[in-house]
Each structure stands twice: as C-alpha cells, then as structure tokens.
Design an enzyme around this catalytic site. Structure first.
Site: not given
Ligand code: AHR
Length: 491
Positions: A173, A295
């Site tokens: 991110e 994710e």
């Molecule tokens: O999964 C929780 C968080 O969500 C992670 O650390 C991040 O990459 C995303 O914003």
C-alpha cells in the site's frame, strides 16, 4: 429450476493453488496468541506454534502465506527479528494499537511456521521506511547459498541451509500506509528496489509490485506503463465493507438488507478484476504478470470491548458467502489472477480461525476454504449459469454463482453459492457430451446470521451432501438458502 451448462471439452486457464493463499500480519492477536505462543506456553505448541491451530490449518493445505504485513511491513526492520530472542530490539506497532512488538517472531519463526504448514512463504519487504540495502540483505540472508556476510549471519543464528523464497513483495500500500507515494514516484522506487532483490543460486524471485487500492485504475496504468517488464506480479487490495469506512457495521446481528448489501459489494470484485485486467492486457497481452489480490475479505466494526486497533471480528454465514463468491471469481479470472490472500489468517478481519486463550474455533470461512481446495491446480472449465436475482432495490444479486474445474483424472468440481437469505433453489447441471455417473459433495448451510462461538463451536460446519438426483445423465442439485456447495462429479 436454474440451468448450468459446463463444457468439459472447453478447458481454460489453470487455477493456480496460490489463489487459495492466506495472509498473516503482526496485527492484534494474529501472530502472537493466534499462531505463536512461544515454547514456554502452557498451550501445546511445536517450536512455539500452537498445535491446535497448525493442525486445523494443515487441512486447508495452505499453498502460500504472506507476512509480515500489511501496513506493518513498511515499518518492519527484519534484522530486529533475528538472533537471541532476549536481545531482540523492541518497537512500537504504530499502525495496530500502539502495542510494543518484541520481535520474538521473526524470519526464522515465520519460516518454521511455513514449514509446519507446508506453505510457501510470501515475504513483503519494506519500501516505506526501509532502505534498498536492507531489502537486498534480507533476500541475501534468506536465500544465499554459499559464503556471504548475510549467509554467515543466518548460519550463526542456527540455519545453515538457505530457504527457498519465491514470492517477494516490494512495499505494501505504497499509496497509503506504505509511504503515501504517487504512482509515478512509486514506479521508480519499485524499479530501483527490485533491482537489488537478487536471484541467488537456483532461487528465483517472483517480484510483486504494490498495485492499486480498489478502483484506482490510474495507479494500475502508471505501474504497468513504467514497470511491467520488471515485475512478475502486481497487487490489488479490496475489502468488503457493508456500509462506510467510518461506520462499517457489526460482524453479527445484521438484517437481511445488510446481507444483500454486503454480497452486492463483494461482487464488485468482478468489475475490479475485469477493469484492472483490461489495463494489464494492454501492456502485457501474454498475461505474464499476475494480478495478486493479496488482501481481500470482509471488514466490520471490531467486537465490542476489544482493542479497536486489533481488528478482531466474528465470522458468520455472510462471510462464508463472501468467501465462496470471491473464490469463484478468482477461479473464473485465473488467467490473470495468479494469487490471492484472504485477510487474515487468525483473529483478524475475515479469519478462518478464532482463538481465546487455549480455545480455538473454525469459522464458516474455514469450511469454504476446505471445500474449495479441490479446485487447486485444476483446469478451469467454461460454464454458463442461468439464474434470477434475489434481494431488493439496488441490492439485487444473482441467486446463485458458480465455477467449475477439471482435475487431472477428469473429475469435475463445481462450487455453487446460494446468495438468498431465505430461498432455496434447484440447479440442473448439464455436462456437454457426458452423462453424470457419480457425485460426491460437501455443503455448508445454515441460517444467514449463524456463526460459531467458543460455547457452540459447531453451530456452523460443513457436512456430506446428499440432496441431489441424477436424471438422464443430468444432475439436479437442491441448494438451501444461504449455502455454499462443492460437488465433484464423475462422468
Ligand atoms: O489487513 C489490514 C490492513 O489493511 C493491512 O495492514 C493493510 O495493508 C490494509 O490497509
């Protein structure tokens, strides 16, 4: 009765097993408590890893596990997590609750976990607050086969043999918690950092660039334009939030409208895969670069009384449907989706396992992963489903979603989700040029708000599926409301 046509003669892409991957971050009670309790714990463990959790996870045949973050990755300095534990540097986990991280779980412990699970490691490197040298040395430490400063350090810490590390993420991110960068700037940073992530001996890295958040197509465009030849994969993050980020809504005790709203929102993944895939196609028509959805999953308000920074949430049949819907979509887009990692493994967001002290429960999502594993490494088949919609107003969703694959022995696995909170349905399956002879199945079916608790751990669990009929070579499936079904058909 809905009609489902599957053509076993029309084989499409291979469904890489990595689509069934997971993610474990130093966040809340995921690593500490959920997985790693340390060798001195009264909770039965093997080299510090909870035996109950590892045993349960082994049944999922987890192909790949991402670590150490998430946002944590861009504050993590790997050298703090090696060597004698009592000497390891402590740090504040600023992203997640401001708790002190003692670094007792580091590279060696993660590799031990992967080895116990039989999973491949997916390491996420630090671009946001780390250096090129630090990242380069981490790769050397893990994979250099021979005499080198980092390999000697590894040996001094008890590991002579290098590990095999294929998947390596260059930042997480980077548009947000990983450094608030613009895509043009990150693309250049990516080019620089990845240059020094070397392939040592026969270890060949699969380098993953930080990709967009949700529908940020500009980010994807800039990254593909400026760095596609230098990457093997690019990530995509999309979380299913029923309402707004400010007021996400509870994980349990929701109404029917919220059920449909959540499922509608999770179906947005289809549009994301299609549109990001189309951009990637322009720069990489051969589909060499994988879209790595590292994710995904549900994100609700934390459970009452828990640390807001720990992201601990319950998991209901709604999560099971979210899992089933997304896994079917990843299968269907497996020509481009080369890996996916649900967030997160234990005690955080859409987990397959929840723990409390020495107790452990399997969530509805756990059973979906266990059923869907038959798709791993199988060949996606062309399928077409005629279905009506359910739900009201703008939250209409298809009644049923599906995907189908064929394994190397010719058995056809079909996974179906009934998205209706109340209505059962029937699906008639036609296999082109073949007659159905034998069927084996497993179903997860319960009231749409049901979930497991530490008091009632088996309220929701999958069971053998028998509610079908074979008629003139066709298969008729009865699908209860709010259910996920996996059938394997021999024809
Ligand atoms: O999964 C929780 C968080 O969500 C992670 O650390 C991040 O990459 C995303 O914003």
């Amino acid at each position: 009765m809905y009609q489902l046509w599957i053509n076993p003669n029309e084989k499409k892409s291979k469904i890489r097993k990595e689509i069934y991957g997971h993610f474990s971050e130093h966040l809340g009670r995921c690593i500490y408590e959920g997985i790693f309790v340390g060798e001195d714990s009264s909770i039965p463990n093997e080299k510090g890893m909870r035996r109950d959790v590892v045993e349960a996870l082994k049944e999922l045949e987890i192909p790949v596990l991402r670590w150490p973050g998430g946002c944590f990755a861009d504050e993590y300095h790997w050298k703090d997590g090696i060597g004698e534990k009592s000497q390891r540097k402590r740090m504040v986990n600023t992203n997640w609750g401001g708790v002190v991280e003692d670094n007792s779980f580091g590279t060696h412990e993660f590799m031990e976990l992967c080895s116990q699970l039989g999973a491949q490691p997916y390491i996420n490197g630090n671009v946001g607050s780390g250096t090129v040298q630090e990242m380069s040395e981490w790769v050397e430490y893990m994979t250099f086969d021979g005499v080198s400063p980092m390999a000697q350090m590894r040996e001094a810490n008890g590991r002579k043999e290098p590990w095999k590390v294929k998947y390596f993420g260059v930042g997480n991110e980077s548009w947000g918690c990983g450094g608030s960068m613009r895509p043009e700037y990150y693309a250049d940073e990516y080019r620089r950092y990845q240059t020094f992530c070397r392939n040592y001996g026969d270890n060949k890295l699969y380098r993953i660039a930080c990709g967009p958040s949700e529908g940020d197509y500009h980010w994807m465009e800039v990254l593909m334009k400026n760095a596609a030849p230098l990457m093997d994969g690019i990530s995509l993050h999309y979380y299913t939030v029923p309402d707004t980020w400010q007021k996400k809504g509870p994980a349990t005790g929701f109404d029917e409208e919220t059920w449909y709203r959540t499922l509608k929102k999770t179906l947005y993944m289809e549009e994301l895969l299609t549109k990001h895939g189309a951009i990637m196609d322009r720069y990489d028509p051969e589909k060499r670069v994988g879209l790595i959805v590292d994710e995904w999953g549900t994100w609700f308000d934390v459970e009452e009384g828990t640390n807001p920074g720990f992201l601990y949430q319950q998991n209901t049949m709604r999560d099971a449907l979210v899992a089933g819907i997304n896994l079917n979509l990843f299968n269907k887009h497996s020509d481009r989706v080369h890996m996916a990692n649900i967030a997160q493994l234990v005690n955080v967001l859409q987990s397959v396992i929840l723990t409390e002290g020495e107790q452990m429960i399997k969530t509805p999502t756990y059973y979906v992963f266990r059923m869907f594993k038959k798709h791993m490494e199988a060949q996606l088949l062309h399928s077409h489903l005629q279905t009506e919609t359910v739900g009201a107003g703008e939250w209409q969703v298809p009644h049923v979603t599906e995907s189908a694959s064929m394994d190397e022995k010719g058995a056809v696995t079909i996974t179906l989700n009934n998205l209706s909170a109340q209505e059962a349905c029937q699906v008639e399956v036609h296999l082109t040029d073949r007659e159905v002879k034998r069927v084996e199945g497993e179903i997860l079916s319960s009231c749409y708000t049901d979930y497991n608790t530490f008091e009632h751990p088996d309220q929701v669990k999958s069971c053998p599926y028998t509610d079908y009929e074979i008629r003139d070579g066709r298969l008729i499936l009865n699908l209860p409301a709010s259910s996920v079904l996996c059938v394997t058909v021999t024809a």
